[in-house]
Design an enzyme around this catalytic site. Structure first.
Site, PDB file in Angstrom:
ATOM      1  N   ALA A  15       0.823  -1.201   0.000  1.00 32.92           N
ATOM      2  CA  ALA A  15       0.000   0.000   0.000  1.00 32.92           C
ATOM      3  C   ALA A  15       0.859   1.253   0.000  1.00 32.92           C
ATOM      4  CB  ALA A  15      -0.926  -0.006   1.211  1.00 32.92           C
ATOM      5  N   GLY A  52       0.195  -5.403   0.519  1.00 29.62           N
ATOM      6  CA  GLY A  52      -0.801  -5.411  -0.546  1.00 29.62           C
ATOM      7  C   GLY A  52      -0.259  -5.950  -1.852  1.00 29.62           C
ATOM      8  N   GLU A 102      -0.721  -9.539  -1.533  1.00 28.06           N
ATOM      9  CA  GLU A 102      -2.154  -9.828  -1.549  1.00 28.06           C
ATOM     10  C   GLU A 102      -2.708  -9.779  -2.975  1.00 28.06           C
ATOM     11  OE1 GLU A 102      -4.289  -8.564   2.454  1.00 28.06           O
ATOM     12  OE2 GLU A 102      -3.031  -6.934   1.728  1.00 28.06           O
ATOM     13  N   GLU A 133       2.491  -6.015   7.722  1.00 30.38           N
ATOM     14  CA  GLU A 133       1.583  -5.023   8.322  1.00 30.38           C
ATOM     15  C   GLU A 133       1.650  -5.008   9.850  1.00 30.38           C
ATOM     16  OE1 GLU A 133      -0.130  -5.865   4.251  1.00 30.38           O
ATOM     17  OE2 GLU A 133       0.817  -7.022   5.853  1.00 30.38           O
TER      18      GLU A 133
END
Length: 691
Positions: free
Chosen positions: A65, A104, A107, A127
């Site tokens: 992110a 992310g 992911e 995270e």
């Protein structure tokens, strides 16, 4: 080539569509990346391409992110829409991974039907280090492909795994030599072999690997390793949801837990600290383009505990270093300790035998300071005595080359006075390493009044090069870290005279999140450090303990009694009696003291002193103080540091409490900082304050 956003393009490689992300430096999933990916995947699904490859430009796949978008109103396509477009594509999607696939980024890769990688790639969901958990299905997809045990390790530690381990656990399908050619070839093979478009979300075969004791064992490990942190436990709960719930219900549980963490103080503190550490490297008044000296060779004066540890930092970074001592026995003893430290690391698998010998080969012992003549930086690490240090620097001034950085490792002495012993004060700077110097990450870089910009820039650069987190501070007694620590120790000492026990004070500080309390810390360091037996007159409790033969952990007796085998501490009734008798002689009346008062009196003066340091310009930013305290003094990361913590409870409340305690307690550390009062009145914040 077709462009779908400023950072996403699609190009054909024959019958394969190659979707590329180019968002330097780490291909963060910014709003334009997400929107471009969604459009590209939708285009791919409706095209005549037989398969797609997702690849990233630059040095990495995607680090996740865009953290600069945290807390802002969302722009662009949601990440879930991108993932759905990939998972539900009618053609196989192959994620081609190099560098790192983190957060992310991983992911997204988990939503491809296949994943290939080059040998150096790394994969992780970090995270937890920001007080969060993967919020885009990572905790639900990862255990379905890697197995539950591996997923638990990854989400609770945040530590990435390498390509070989990723291949072994099933996270990737194969390793390739040429990333794009290998991924395109794999995509064609997948179509040719008719491999099914298996979505990880539909798998459950590896969820059955979770044994009944797996989660309990992980919780016990996390309790030891991450005491006080919420995010590891929340990540465990997410993996439990993946095992016990269907995929959609697991996603909902992940989202619920994510929101709980994201709105909490721990996540805010850890994300704040992430930026604070990076800000510490920026010197506000350092002119752009300031040159740094090339540090190709180092020197250390003193082979004691600090000197040996400092030398290890240079050797660890591949920099040759000469260590000078005054006599053969001291030098041999110091180098033997260095070798022992390296061999201990090798016995634990952290180094190879070859690494030990290579690093020892970079350290040269000497009895003659003349051997420092070709060093680019020399760090003095002798006994904490001003006359001795001045003598060393006067000697170095005649030996070292004109461009050499001359640094003192003093923890409290006046760097300006040390610099004045030379004819080149602009080359002199403080580099306060923390003990053990080969382990602790903090480095206080102390600039004197005459320290040049080039010297400052060079010290900061070499600090980073040897693996430290350098923070620039100014000259005062104790600099930033020890000056603040002194006021906590003053109150801790006063609290035990007034009726608290060392164990009670230590427990309150430990429960707040510190690794140990002030009295356990003094026992660990050694009660006799800085104590002069000849001059001791029983004026303090420390004097009395040292006079009675108590030295701390080193001889098993200090504020506590230590088990000779386990070093486990136990309260010492004799120490309590020594304290009580000393308090009576001082006319201090004993009373019951609450845990809250102990916490207030230990921590509030630290905040107040930090505000004074900022007001005096000794620290450039409030966040610099927090970086110093998290890295050098054990302030719990999930509380952000003393400046952030004070802001989180309200500066008006802090200022009022300091004034209230100051009305009944003496000591300059209870005199309210004008800056603290001003910020409290104006609604300002210490952690955002900058000079």
């Amino acid at each position: 080539m077709e462009r779908f956003s400023e950072s996403v393009t699609l190009e054909r490689d024959g019958d394969i569509a190659v979707v590329a992300i180019d968002n330097p430096p780490v291909n963060a999933l910014s709003h334009h990346v997400r929107s471009g990916l969604l459009a590209a995947m939708q285009h791919l699904d409706g095209s005549d391409a037989i398969a797609g490859v997702l690849i990233c430009g630059g040095r990495t796949f995607s680090a996740g992110a865009d953290i600069t978008e945290f807390g802002r109103e969302m722009e662009g396509a949601p990440i879930e829409a991108v993932q759905a477009a990939m998972e539900n594509c009618s053609k196989p999607i192959v994620a081609a991974i190099h560098g790192t696939a983190l957060g992310g980024g991983l992911e997204v890769a988990l939503c491809a039907h296949h994943r290939v990688a080059v040998a150096g790639a790394r994969f992780g969901l970090p995270e937890v280090s920001l007080g969060l958990l993967p919020g885009a299905g990572g905790t639900q997809r990862l255990p379905r492909v890697t197995g539950v045990a591996t997923a638990l390790d990854m989400v609770t530690s945040g530590t990435p795994i390498g390509a070989e381990e990723a291949l072994g656990c099933g996270l990737i399908d194969t390793l390739v030599d040429d990333l794009q050619a290998g991924a395109v070839g794999y995509a064609r093979e997948a179509v040719g072999r008719g491999l099914p478009l298996t979505r990880i979300r539909d798998r459950s075969d590896r969820l059955d690997e979770a044994g009944p004791d797996l989660f309990a064992a992980k919780r016990a490990e996390v309790a030891r390793r991450k005491r006080g942190f919420l995010a590891p436990e929340f990540n465990i709960q997410c993996i439990e949801a993946a095992v016990s719930l269907d995929f959609e219900a697991g996603l909902a549980r992940e989202r619920e837990l994510f929101m709980d963490l994201a709105g909490g103080i721990q996540a805010r503190a850890q994300q704040y600290y992430f930026f604070a550490e990076r800000a510490a490297a920026k010197i506000p008044d350092l002119p752009a383009g300031t040159t740094t000296h090339d540090i190709a060779r180092g020197g250390v004066v003193g082979a004691g505990t600090m000197g040996g540890g400092i030398a290890m930092n240079f050797a660890n970074a591949g920099i040759p270093v000469t260590v000078v001592e005054r006599d053969e026995n001291s030098l041999d003893r110091g180098l033997a300790v260095v070798r022992k430290n390296y061999e201990r690391s090798a016995s634990r698998g952290r180094l190879s035998r070859g690494d030990v010998e290579r690093r020892m080969g970079l350290i040269t012992g000497s009895l003659d300071r003349v051997d420092l003549a070709d060093a680019d930086i020399v760090i003095e690490a002798v006994f904490e005595n001003m006359d001795l240090k001045k003598s060393v620097f006067a000697d170095l001034d005649t030996i070292c080359k004109p461009t050499a950085v001359l640094a003192t490792n003093t923890s409290a002495l006046d760097v300006n006075a040390i610099a004045a012993a030379t004819g080149r004060p602009g080359s002199v700077i403080g580099m306060h390493f923390f003990s053990p110097a080969n382990v602790m990450r903090l480095l206080e870089v102390v600039r004197g009044d005459a320290t040049s910009h080039a010297t400052i820039a060079s010290a900061m650069a070499v600090g980073k090069k040897v693996g430290k987190i350098p923070v620039l501070v100014g000259v005062c007694d104790g600099f930033v870290g020890n000056r603040i620590l002194m006021v906590r120790q003053l109150e801790a000492d006063r609290l035990v005279l007034e009726g608290a026990t060392p164990a009670q004070v230590d427990q309150v500080v430990y429960d707040f999140g510190f690794p140990m309390g002030p009295f356990a810390m003094r026992d660990l360091a050694g009660l006799d450090i800085g104590w002069d037996e000849a001059a001791s007159s029983g004026e303090t409790v420390r004097d009395l303990l040292c006079e009675s033969g108590r030295r701390g952990q080193k001889n098993g007796r200090g504020f506590y009694i230590y088990d000779p085998d386990t070093r486990a501490p136990s309260p010492d009734p004799e120490v309590i009696e020594i304290i009580r008798e000393h308090a009576e002689r001082q006319g201090v009346e004993s009373r019951e003291i609450s845990d809250q008062e102990i916490l207030d009196r230990c921590l509030l003066p630290m905040v107040n002193e930090g505000a004074k340091i900022l007001d005096e310009g000794i620290a450039s930013r409030g966040s610099d103080i927090d970086v110093i305290y998290v890295n050098g003094y054990g302030w719990p990361l999930y509380r952000g540091g003393p400046m952030f913590w004070a802001d989180s409870i309200g500066l008006d409340q802090v200022a009022a409490s300091v004034e209230a305690y100051g009305a009944r307690l003496d000591g300059s550390h209870w005199e309210l900082s004008p800056l603290l009062q001003r910020l409290a009145d104006q609604g300002g914040a210490l952690h955002r304050f900058a000079n």
